[in-house]
Motif scaffolding. Structure first.
Motif, PDB file in Angstrom:
ATOM      1  N   PHE A 173       9.111   3.540   5.244  1.00 40.34           N
ATOM      2  CA  PHE A 173       7.675   3.542   4.970  1.00 40.34           C
ATOM      3  C   PHE A 173       6.857   4.118   6.130  1.00 40.34           C
ATOM      4  N   GLY A 174       7.507   4.945   6.973  1.00 37.18           N
ATOM      5  CA  GLY A 174       6.822   5.504   8.146  1.00 37.18           C
ATOM      6  C   GLY A 174       5.619   6.370   7.805  1.00 37.18           C
ATOM      7  N   LEU A 175       5.647   7.028   6.637  1.00 36.29           N
ATOM      8  CA  LEU A 175       4.543   7.911   6.243  1.00 36.29           C
ATOM      9  C   LEU A 175       3.627   7.271   5.211  1.00 36.29           C
ATOM     10  N   ALA A 176       3.892   6.015   4.871  1.00 36.58           N
ATOM     11  CA  ALA A 176       3.125   5.354   3.810  1.00 36.58           C
ATOM     12  C   ALA A 176       1.662   5.186   4.182  1.00 36.58           C
ATOM     13  N   LYS A 177       0.844   5.074   3.155  1.00 37.81           N
ATOM     14  CA  LYS A 177      -0.593   4.878   3.356  1.00 37.81           C
ATOM     15  C   LYS A 177      -1.019   3.686   2.498  1.00 37.81           C
TER      16      LYS A 177
END
Length: 301
Positions: free
Chosen positions: A150-154
């Motif tokens: 989920f490193g790029l999750a928003k």
């Protein structure tokens, strides 16, 4: 926990994942982030903050984390079957145990759809993943899929349907057109739907959607090739289809995926609708308009 990082499970742009064991004998996956990756630790904090808000059978469970200066690690539940990637793209495993039957493919597709539907609608806040791809889908001992990384999750509010983004995020080949250019529409949860559709098409084709190594130019871009077959009502010519049940399952997965990769986000289904299409009858699913997508041509020497 990892016995001095003895067993490496995988590697990505973020860092390395190692196998670990807790004091009670339980197995875990320890993801050690690169020191250079997001020097302020923003991506790390983002992943911890996002995934700690979730609890779903199709979303990987975060058991703990380490944040000591530049040393950052995430401790996840261990997934014995690793990532979905090796079951799709392993060309050396044509007839081996790495080849899943169509019922398993279908259940994996449905599980990922349920996980995404939960992230979009089942949490107090809406979570947009922005990096759905085979590498980020992990499989447990029973091949139940879990969405990870989920490193790029928003995170946005449930009422927000459109979000603002300063930079494109995701992996080439899975990124929705509107994430690159607002001319295609607004960035929203429909951007995850696009990535999901591209990934399911790769599951069906057993190859990358763009394959420059095939001899026939028309087969380079799988979504166009498979759409043409559907349009002409031809047999799909895919491997391992053993009976009518397999044929129906595969056609349903393809038609659903082609809806997901529509260029205009408003024409894509929600993940709830995707689940409905997968669980419904083939007769109730209409073939969508042809997605207007760039099909790479072979460079001529």
């Amino acid at each position: 926990m990892t016995n001095s990082f003895a067993v490496k499970l995988g590697q990505g742009g973020f860092g390395v994942v190692y196998k670990g064991k807790l004091e009670d004998g339980g197995l875990v996956a320890v993801k050690v982030l690169n020191e250079s990756k997001g020097k302020d630790g923003q991506e790390f904090i983002n992943e911890v903050a996002t995934i700690s808000k979730t609890s779903h059978v199709n979303v990987v469970t975060l058991l703990g984390f380490c944040f000591e200066g530049a040393r950052r690690a995430l401790i996840y539940e261990f997934m014995p079957n690793g990532s979905l990637e090796k079951f799709i793209f392993d060309e050396n495993a044509a007839e081996s145990s790495h080849r899943l039957n169509w019922e398993t493919h279908y259940q994996i597709s449905l599980g990922i759809a349920r996980g995404l539907e939960y992230l979009h609608n089942g949490c107090n806040t809406r979570i947009l993943h922005f990096d759905i791809k085979p590498h980020n889908i992990l499989l447990d001992a029973d091949f139940v899929p879990k969405i990870s990384d989920f490193g790029l999750a928003k995170i946005c509010t449930r009422k927000e349907s459109v979000i603002s983004m300063l930079d494109p995020r995701g992996t080439v080949g899975y990124i929705a057109p509107e994430v690159f250019s607002r001319n295609f529409g607004e960035v929203s949860h429909k951007s995850d739907v696009y990535s999901y559709g591209m990934m399911i098409l790769e599951m069906v084709g057993g190859r990358k959607n763009i394959n420059l190594r095939v001899d026939n130019t028309s087969e380079i871009y799988f979504p166009h090739w498979v759409y043409k077959r559907l349009e002409l009502d031809e047999e799909l010519g895919l491997k391992r289809i053993r009976n009518e049940e397999d044929r129906v399952t595969v056609r349903k997965m393809i038609i659903m995926s082609l809806w997901c990769i529509q260029t205009d986000p408003s024409n894509r289904p929600t993940m709830s609708k995707v689940i409905e299409m997968l669980e419904g009858s083939l007769d109730s699913v209409q073939v969508p308009p042809k997605p207007f997508l760039y099909s790479p041509s072979r460079s001529r020497a």
